[in-house]
Motif scaffolding. Structure first.
Motif: not given
Length: 133
Positions: A98-103
């Motif tokens: 999720x973090x990779x996409x949120x970035x």
């Protein structure tokens, strides 16, 4: 091949909707390296739409697309880990995806990180900045 898949998926240009044909065209395009098709094929396998449902194949195609930068695929990989679909349940692994996409601005991933914030804040230093928490 990707455009052909869309024609069959949405029934464009006088062509009847045909999810089996769409999945076949998505697969051709995915195998040729089309990232959007990889993501769409992952969805086909996740839902069993035009192909036999397979969490394993869905994860495989989503991961390929995610590793090539597709934010929707990154979210979908996270979702698979969060919901334990064919893999051991792991909120930590879900948070990383999720973090990779949120970035790159994916709003669904930001919402997922907010939902899993108690875990995300421990394993992802700086996550508060992305979420404006």
């Amino acid at each position: 091949a990707y455009e052909m898949a869309l024609i069959y998926e949405y029934g464009r240009h006088g062509i009847e909707v045909d999810v089996v044909a769409a999945a076949q065209w998505f697969e051709r395009a995915a195998e040729q390296g089309n990232v959007e098709s990889m993501t769409e094929l992952g969805l086909c396998y996740e839902l069993g739409c035009g192909v036999e449902q397979s969490d394993e194949k869905a994860l495989d195609w989503y991961t390929k697309a995610a590793n090539l930068g597709n934010p929707t695929a990154k979210f979908s990989v996270g979702e698979i880990f969060e919901e334990a679909r064919g893999v051991p349940q792991s909120d930590e692994e879900a948070c990383l995806w999720y973090y990779r996409a949120a970035l790159v601005g994916d709003e669904d991933s930001k919402a997922a990180l907010r939902r899993l914030y108690d875990i995300a804040r421990i394993i992802l230093p700086g996550v508060a900045e992305i979420l404006n928490v």
